[in-house]
Design a protein around this motif. Sequence first.
Motif: not given
Length: 260
Positions: A19-20, A82-83
Amino acid sequence: MSKLKNAGIGFLLAWQFFSFVPIKKQLDMNKSSITWMYASLPLVGLIIGAILSSCANLLVSYSDLSYVLVAILLVVGMIVFTGGLHVDGFIDLCDAFFSYGDKKKRLQVLDDPRTGAFGVLGVVVLILLKFGFIYEALEQGRFEMLVFIAAVPYVARVGMLMYFVSMNTSKQTGLAAYFKGQVMTKQLIVTSVVMFALLSVGAVYIGLYSFFILVAVMLFAVVLYRNWSYRNFGGMSGDLLGALGESLEVVLWLVVLLCI
């Protein structure tokens, strides 16, 4: 206590890698914590989906935004959370597969950081399909579809986990090969099955029996993808894993729209 600590570290590692969300902390990466990291992957998807579902519910219920804009915001939110990691894997997959080379050539293209025309075309199609399916579900007045905003990312990541566990890597170097060598497979399978069973009980409790339709379609899709990736790439890679997650989400949203 050590097991509990590794579980917590693994959960944070899952957020750090998938993830981000910035985890500004040096985390201990050992076999146990890496195993828990992968076991936490579906849970990360469920939490991301639940956050997006809550936001969508607020927008639909308390704003005058059109379903078009809500659907766009959901798709963008999925990418942001999720970046862009899984989308990047899908882009690389499109460039590699449509290079029409042999396995060695495709693996070289897969590792190339540059984006080609097929990658751009592929991701445009992916985003348009995902937007279209989500918009249609909302447009048809299926407000219960908000539940699936949480369920679809979870089921897709269960599929990613199954693919990771059951596949050999296409090469002996890279993050995928490193993590594959570090993961304690038996522990990962047992932990994941227990977590999935608990979520399944929860789905039955709230009457979400259609959840199991998504699971059945996911299983079939993963089998097809395994065979396809072995034939065309010789195994798994991080890009192929991310591409599977994005592709599964599109397939599962189509199932939600047409069958549920």
